[in-house]
Scaffold this motif. Structure first.
Motif, PDB file in Angstrom:
ATOM      1  N   ILE A  84       0.884  -1.245   0.133  1.00 21.17           N
ATOM      2  CA  ILE A  84      -0.113   0.016   0.068  1.00 21.17           C
ATOM      3  C   ILE A  84       0.789   1.348  -0.089  1.00 21.17           C
ATOM      4  O   ILE A  84       0.816   2.216  -0.602  1.00 21.17           O
ATOM      5  CB  ILE A  84      -1.094   0.167   1.231  1.00 21.17           C
ATOM      6  CG1 ILE A  84      -1.889  -1.219   1.042  1.00 21.17           C
ATOM      7  CG2 ILE A  84      -1.722   1.300   1.410  1.00 21.17           C
ATOM      8  CD1 ILE A  84      -2.632  -1.325   2.393  1.00 21.17           C
ATOM      9  N   GLU A  85       1.915   1.283   0.860  1.00 19.93           N
ATOM     10  CA  GLU A  85       2.899   2.255   0.902  1.00 19.93           C
ATOM     11  C   GLU A  85       3.473   2.759  -0.337  1.00 19.93           C
ATOM     12  O   GLU A  85       3.697   3.980  -0.752  1.00 19.93           O
ATOM     13  CB  GLU A  85       3.912   2.034   2.096  1.00 19.93           C
ATOM     14  CG  GLU A  85       4.725   3.248   2.158  1.00 19.93           C
ATOM     15  CD  GLU A  85       5.673   2.822   3.425  1.00 19.93           C
ATOM     16  OE1 GLU A  85       6.974   2.672   2.979  1.00 19.93           O
ATOM     17  OE2 GLU A  85       5.194   2.480   4.574  1.00 19.93           O
ATOM     18  N   ARG A  86       3.834   1.789  -1.153  1.00 18.47           N
ATOM     19  CA  ARG A  86       4.297   1.887  -2.609  1.00 18.47           C
ATOM     20  C   ARG A  86       3.495   1.967  -3.491  1.00 18.47           C
ATOM     21  O   ARG A  86       3.842   2.146  -4.621  1.00 18.47           O
ATOM     22  CB  ARG A  86       5.065   0.507  -2.747  1.00 18.47           C
ATOM     23  CG  ARG A  86       6.383   0.151  -1.774  1.00 18.47           C
ATOM     24  CD  ARG A  86       7.114  -0.988  -2.032  1.00 18.47           C
ATOM     25  NE  ARG A  86       7.700  -0.810  -3.362  1.00 18.47           N
ATOM     26  CZ  ARG A  86       8.194  -2.245  -4.020  1.00 18.47           C
ATOM     27  NH1 ARG A  86       8.193  -3.636  -3.271  1.00 18.47           N
ATOM     28  NH2 ARG A  86       8.502  -2.303  -5.138  1.00 18.47           N
ATOM     29  N   GLU A  90      -4.263  -0.935  -3.028  1.00 13.11           N
ATOM     30  CA  GLU A  90      -5.170  -0.120  -2.279  1.00 13.11           C
ATOM     31  C   GLU A  90      -5.963  -0.747  -1.616  1.00 13.11           C
ATOM     32  O   GLU A  90      -6.667  -1.981  -1.874  1.00 13.11           O
ATOM     33  CB  GLU A  90      -5.555   1.045  -3.229  1.00 13.11           C
ATOM     34  CG  GLU A  90      -6.655   0.432  -4.380  1.00 13.11           C
ATOM     35  CD  GLU A  90      -6.779   1.307  -5.367  1.00 13.11           C
ATOM     36  OE1 GLU A  90      -6.118   2.149  -5.335  1.00 13.11           O
ATOM     37  OE2 GLU A  90      -7.809   1.116  -6.022  1.00 13.11           O
ATOM     38  N   ARG A  91      -6.394  -0.298  -0.503  1.00 12.96           N
ATOM     39  CA  ARG A  91      -7.712  -0.852   0.343  1.00 12.96           C
ATOM     40  C   ARG A  91      -8.825  -0.030   0.177  1.00 12.96           C
ATOM     41  O   ARG A  91      -8.684   1.063   0.036  1.00 12.96           O
ATOM     42  CB  ARG A  91      -7.198  -0.667   2.022  1.00 12.96           C
ATOM     43  CG  ARG A  91      -7.897  -1.282   2.825  1.00 12.96           C
ATOM     44  CD  ARG A  91      -7.457  -0.863   4.387  1.00 12.96           C
ATOM     45  NE  ARG A  91      -6.105  -1.109   4.580  1.00 12.96           N
ATOM     46  CZ  ARG A  91      -5.411  -2.194   5.000  1.00 12.96           C
ATOM     47  NH1 ARG A  91      -5.819  -3.333   4.985  1.00 12.96           N
ATOM     48  NH2 ARG A  91      -3.981  -2.282   5.348  1.00 12.96           N
ATOM     49  N   ASP A  92      -9.835  -0.882   0.184  1.00 13.70           N
ATOM     50  CA  ASP A  92     -11.233  -0.071  -0.107  1.00 13.70           C
ATOM     51  C   ASP A  92     -11.975   0.061   1.122  1.00 13.70           C
ATOM     52  O   ASP A  92     -13.146  -0.140   1.301  1.00 13.70           O
ATOM     53  CB  ASP A  92     -12.118  -0.946  -1.108  1.00 13.70           C
ATOM     54  CG  ASP A  92     -12.724  -2.289  -0.315  1.00 13.70           C
ATOM     55  OD1 ASP A  92     -12.353  -2.350   0.866  1.00 13.70           O
ATOM     56  OD2 ASP A  92     -13.659  -2.623  -1.062  1.00 13.70           O
ATOM     57  N   GLY A  93     -11.494   0.845   1.961  1.00 13.00           N
ATOM     58  CA  GLY A  93     -11.907   1.032   3.353  1.00 13.00           C
ATOM     59  C   GLY A  93     -10.951   1.203   4.219  1.00 13.00           C
ATOM     60  O   GLY A  93      -9.997   0.723   4.109  1.00 13.00           O
ATOM     61  N   ARG A 104      -7.071  -4.306  -3.357  1.00 14.03           N
ATOM     62  CA  ARG A 104      -7.128  -4.580  -4.908  1.00 14.03           C
ATOM     63  C   ARG A 104      -5.709  -3.855  -5.353  1.00 14.03           C
ATOM     64  O   ARG A 104      -5.153  -3.148  -4.777  1.00 14.03           O
ATOM     65  CB  ARG A 104      -8.202  -3.784  -5.478  1.00 14.03           C
ATOM     66  CG  ARG A 104      -8.026  -2.281  -5.662  1.00 14.03           C
ATOM     67  CD  ARG A 104      -9.401  -1.905  -6.290  1.00 14.03           C
ATOM     68  NE  ARG A 104     -10.263  -2.014  -5.915  1.00 14.03           N
ATOM     69  CZ  ARG A 104     -11.076  -1.162  -4.789  1.00 14.03           C
ATOM     70  NH1 ARG A 104     -10.510  -0.133  -4.296  1.00 14.03           N
ATOM     71  NH2 ARG A 104     -12.208  -1.520  -4.221  1.00 14.03           N
ATOM     72  N   ILE A 105      -5.245  -4.498  -6.573  1.00 14.99           N
ATOM     73  CA  ILE A 105      -4.100  -4.352  -7.212  1.00 14.99           C
ATOM     74  C   ILE A 105      -4.272  -3.113  -7.964  1.00 14.99           C
ATOM     75  O   ILE A 105      -5.473  -2.646  -8.376  1.00 14.99           O
ATOM     76  CB  ILE A 105      -3.689  -5.159  -8.337  1.00 14.99           C
ATOM     77  CG1 ILE A 105      -2.097  -5.118  -8.449  1.00 14.99           C
ATOM     78  CG2 ILE A 105      -4.286  -5.756  -9.326  1.00 14.99           C
ATOM     79  CD1 ILE A 105      -1.378  -6.307  -9.106  1.00 14.99           C
ATOM     80  N   THR A 106      -3.107  -2.004  -7.932  1.00 12.64           N
ATOM     81  CA  THR A 106      -3.288  -0.659  -8.541  1.00 12.64           C
ATOM     82  C   THR A 106      -2.636  -0.928 -10.049  1.00 12.64           C
ATOM     83  O   THR A 106      -2.181  -2.140 -10.142  1.00 12.64           O
ATOM     84  CB  THR A 106      -2.481   0.344  -8.031  1.00 12.64           C
ATOM     85  OG1 THR A 106      -1.102  -0.020  -8.015  1.00 12.64           O
ATOM     86  CG2 THR A 106      -3.167   0.471  -6.519  1.00 12.64           C
ATOM     87  N   GLU A 107      -2.761   0.042 -10.885  1.00 18.42           N
ATOM     88  CA  GLU A 107      -2.095  -0.013 -12.042  1.00 18.42           C
ATOM     89  C   GLU A 107      -0.598  -0.199 -12.035  1.00 18.42           C
ATOM     90  O   GLU A 107      -0.036  -1.066 -12.858  1.00 18.42           O
ATOM     91  CB  GLU A 107      -2.579   1.085 -13.028  1.00 18.42           C
ATOM     92  CG  GLU A 107      -2.248   0.993 -14.491  1.00 18.42           C
ATOM     93  CD  GLU A 107      -2.854  -0.065 -15.209  1.00 18.42           C
ATOM     94  OE1 GLU A 107      -2.195  -1.154 -15.816  1.00 18.42           O
ATOM     95  OE2 GLU A 107      -3.996  -0.490 -14.732  1.00 18.42           O
ATOM     96  N   ALA A 108      -0.077   0.488 -11.032  1.00 18.25           N
ATOM     97  CA  ALA A 108       1.350   0.317 -10.523  1.00 18.25           C
ATOM     98  C   ALA A 108       1.751  -1.039 -10.371  1.00 18.25           C
ATOM     99  O   ALA A 108       2.657  -1.416 -10.822  1.00 18.25           O
ATOM    100  CB  ALA A 108       1.829   1.365  -9.739  1.00 18.25           C
TER     101      ALA A 108
END
Length: 159
Positions: A84-86, A90-93, A104-108
């Protein structure tokens, strides 16, 4: 007279074959190799496991991810926090005790996972393991059978 083992070493006469011990010894060698593969793109094996588990698009809780990559939930908390820090997950709440907060995974994260996959695929190539394609498929089948049996209560004291 010592018996020759398949790996070329020798085993004293009468020493039993211990397939699960061989598996443990092999896992150390494999773990070192994967640590190098993942390290080349700035990931740990657990971080790769999280990104790969999330890559299919399903949002998963930390407990679900821990089960998926076979680590303790406490260990996964540290892994998730670092991702998450990197900006890779991301967290949904807000989450918290008793509240499900999916990750969930981000685009990065997808981009970094894409950079890691060629090395993962190359390291998993049957020829790298000294196996034919057929032997590699059989190894996968056998490892899954062992994992499934031992995960479902097989093992010491179950007979």
């Amino acid at each position: 007279m010592p018996e020759t083992r398949p790996d070329g070493g020798t085993r004293p006469e009468g020493e039993p074959d211990l397939p699960l011990w061989e598996l443990i010894q092999t896992s150390y060698v494999v773990a070192r190799g994967f640590t190098e593969v993942f390290g080349a793109v700035g990931l740990t094996p657990a971080q790769f496991g999280v990104l790969a588990s999330l890559a299919d698009g399903d949002d998963l809780s930390q407990a679900e991810l821990a089960r998926a990559i076979m680590v303790r939930p406490q260990s996964l908390g540290e892994v998730a926090a670092s991702l998450i820090e990197r900006g890779l997950v991301e967290r949904d709440g807000p989450g918290g005790r008793g509240r499900r907060a999916a990750l969930r995974i981000t685009e990065a994260g997808r981009t970094l996972l894409g950079r890691a996959l060629p090395g993962v695929l190359a390291f998993n190539a049957p020829r790298v393991m000294g196996l034919s394609d057929t032997d590699a498929a059989e190894l996968i089948r056998m490892l899954r059978a062992v994992r499934n049996t031992l995960s479902s209560g097989g093992g010491p004291g179950s007979e």
